[in-house]
Enzyme design. Structure first.
Site, PDB file in Angstrom:
ATOM      1  N   ARG A 186      45.259  33.988  40.909  1.00 43.83           N
ATOM      2  CA  ARG A 186      44.561  33.783  42.179  1.00 43.83           C
ATOM      3  C   ARG A 186      44.790  32.380  42.730  1.00 43.83           C
ATOM      4  NH1 ARG A 186      38.606  36.542  41.161  1.00 43.83           N
ATOM      5  NH2 ARG A 186      39.224  38.682  41.628  1.00 43.83           N
ATOM      6  N   ASP A 220      47.926  32.037  31.539  1.00 44.01           N
ATOM      7  CA  ASP A 220      48.525  33.321  31.921  1.00 44.01           C
ATOM      8  C   ASP A 220      49.283  33.197  33.235  1.00 44.01           C
ATOM      9  OD1 ASP A 220      48.658  36.382  31.991  1.00 44.01           O
ATOM     10  OD2 ASP A 220      47.531  35.968  33.832  1.00 44.01           O
ATOM     11  N   TYR A 235      53.386  35.888  40.524  1.00 43.61           N
ATOM     12  CA  TYR A 235      52.141  35.257  40.971  1.00 43.61           C
ATOM     13  C   TYR A 235      52.400  34.240  42.080  1.00 43.61           C
ATOM     14  CZ  TYR A 235      49.467  37.152  36.997  1.00 43.61           C
ATOM     15  OH  TYR A 235      48.836  37.960  36.081  1.00 43.61           O
ATOM     16  N   HIS A 287      55.207  43.528  32.342  1.00 42.43           N
ATOM     17  CA  HIS A 287      54.062  43.511  33.242  1.00 42.43           C
ATOM     18  C   HIS A 287      53.505  44.884  33.573  1.00 42.43           C
ATOM     19  CE1 HIS A 287      52.280  40.999  36.816  1.00 42.43           C
ATOM     20  NE2 HIS A 287      51.349  41.641  36.136  1.00 42.43           N
ATOM     21  N   ASN A 306      49.102  46.643  30.543  1.00 44.27           N
ATOM     22  CA  ASN A 306      48.723  47.901  31.200  1.00 44.27           C
ATOM     23  C   ASN A 306      49.408  49.124  30.600  1.00 44.27           C
ATOM     24  OD1 ASN A 306      47.234  46.330  33.238  1.00 44.27           O
ATOM     25  ND2 ASN A 306      49.275  45.756  33.971  1.00 44.27           N
ATOM     26  N   LEU A 310      35.236  40.159  35.087  1.00 51.02           N
ATOM     27  CA  LEU A 310      34.037  40.319  35.918  1.00 51.02           C
ATOM     28  C   LEU A 310      34.280  41.335  37.032  1.00 51.02           C
ATOM     29  CD1 LEU A 310      32.974  36.570  36.184  1.00 51.02           C
ATOM     30  CD2 LEU A 310      32.101  38.305  34.608  1.00 51.02           C
ATOM     31  N   GLY A 317      36.688  41.633  39.152  1.00 53.62           N
ATOM     32  CA  GLY A 317      37.061  41.028  40.426  1.00 53.62           C
ATOM     33  C   GLY A 317      35.884  40.432  41.177  1.00 53.62           C
ATOM     34  N   GLY A 338      40.331  33.994  36.092  1.00 57.59           N
ATOM     35  CA  GLY A 338      41.233  33.540  37.145  1.00 57.59           C
ATOM     36  C   GLY A 338      40.528  32.809  38.266  1.00 57.59           C
ATOM     37  N   THR A 339      39.295  32.402  38.016  1.00 52.39           N
ATOM     38  CA  THR A 339      38.529  31.717  39.053  1.00 52.39           C
ATOM     39  C   THR A 339      39.086  30.326  39.334  1.00 52.39           C
ATOM     40  OG1 THR A 339      36.328  30.885  39.632  1.00 52.39           O
ATOM     41  CG2 THR A 339      36.920  30.848  37.304  1.00 52.39           C
TER      42      THR A 339
END
Length: 304
Positions: free
Chosen positions: A22, A51, A56, A131, A162, A215, A217, A264-265
């Site tokens: 993010r 990560d 990204y 990925h 995934n 969380l 998202g 990722g905050t």
């Protein structure tokens, strides 16, 4: 924060992992200076594992991270870099792609890794993850590429992201080296990895799952999200018992399961909340009360 082994023969990582997925939303701006500042803050808090993925930040973040490494305000050996390849997205930086698609071919994996190494200004990647599952994958070809990368010292460990149990097992059957983790979506609004065998299979390999979107998202904390109201209410009640907040409790819930949350905050305070959760030991009955609230919420949403 005490470091732990990602698998029985994997790297030492921090229980909380910081992600740059993010980063383009960072209010401080998009620069290697802001990334360098965030890395040093994470290191001070005990986070040593970062990560990445080649895609990204519109294919920009790895290069900015590499510029931060070049400043030498921290040592390369102090950190663990995880990055991913295999998803191709339409972007001005990749004009050859006309649609989003997946590629786990030998050629693509090698090309992506060498590009990531150049961007990150490093001689090796600690953990390389595929990925996304690729329906067109040739498992022998993919396995060969990953093995060669490890044997050449360009990559130290490999993992997947995934993957279902069957996809994980198929790739494993073509590798002489271990798959050290599966990077999966796991949170109180998505607990299917607990019941579909994914977590059980990861643990069977003596490794730990990486939990992205811990969380959901931000939905778990969103007071306007009616679908997560019952979970928030349960978290609020139990958090008061431990004198913590709901965010810390949601992260601690994942840690007790054996998962390593990927945060990722861009908020320093929220990173501190996540790291403090490492010291919270939830009672077994409290863990299940939260879990059953999550299951009931998910089932209600599905039935509607």
């Amino acid at each position: 924060m005490e470091k732990i082994h990602l698998s029985d023969n994997g790297p030492l990582v921090s229980p909380i992992i910081y992600s740059f997925w993010r980063w383009m939303e960072d209010p401080e701006g998009i620069s290697y200076q802001s990334i360098e500042k965030k890395i040093n803050t994470c290191i001070e808090l005990g986070i040593n594992t970062f990560d990445h993925a080649d895609i990204y930040g519109n294919y920009q973040v790895e290069e900015l991270f590499g510029k931060a490494i070049k400043q030498k305000s921290f040592k390369r050996e102090e950190i663990v870099i995880s990055t991913k390849c295999g998803i191709n997205v339409v972007d001005n930086a990749r004009l050859q792609y006309r649609i989003r698609h997946y590629d786990s071919s030998h050629e693509h994996i090698f090309k992506s890794v060498k590009k990531s190494l150049a961007n990150l200004k490093t001689d090796y990647i600690d953990i390389l993850l595929l990925h996304h599952p690729d329906p067109l994958t040739d498992p022998d070809e993919t396995g060969s590429a990953l093995t060669e990368l490890v044997n050449e010292g360009l990559v130290r460990y490999v993992g997947v992201a995934n993957f279902t149990v069957h996809q994980h097992r198929l790739l494993k059957s073509r590798l002489a080296i271990p798959i050290v983790t599966n990077h999966i979506e796991l949170n109180l609004l998505n607990t299917k990895a607990i019941t579909d065998g994914t977590i059980d299979f990861i643990k069977q390999q003596y490794s730990r799952p990486l939990a992205w979107a811990p969380l959901a998202g931000g939905r778990l904390l969103d007071q306007n999200d009616e679908s997560s109201f019952n979970i928030r209410s349960t978290l609020k009640k139990i958090a008061a018992k431990y004198s913590i907040n709901e965010e810390q409790l949601a992260i601690a819930w994942l840690l007790k399961l054996g998962a390593l949350p990927i945060v990722g905050t861009n908020s320093i305070q929220r990173i501190k909340n996540a790291t403090s959760a490492v010291n919270i030991n939830i009672d077994r009955q409290d863990w299940y009360e939260i879990y059953f609230a999550a299951v009931n919420t998910i089932n209600h949403s599905t039935n509607n």
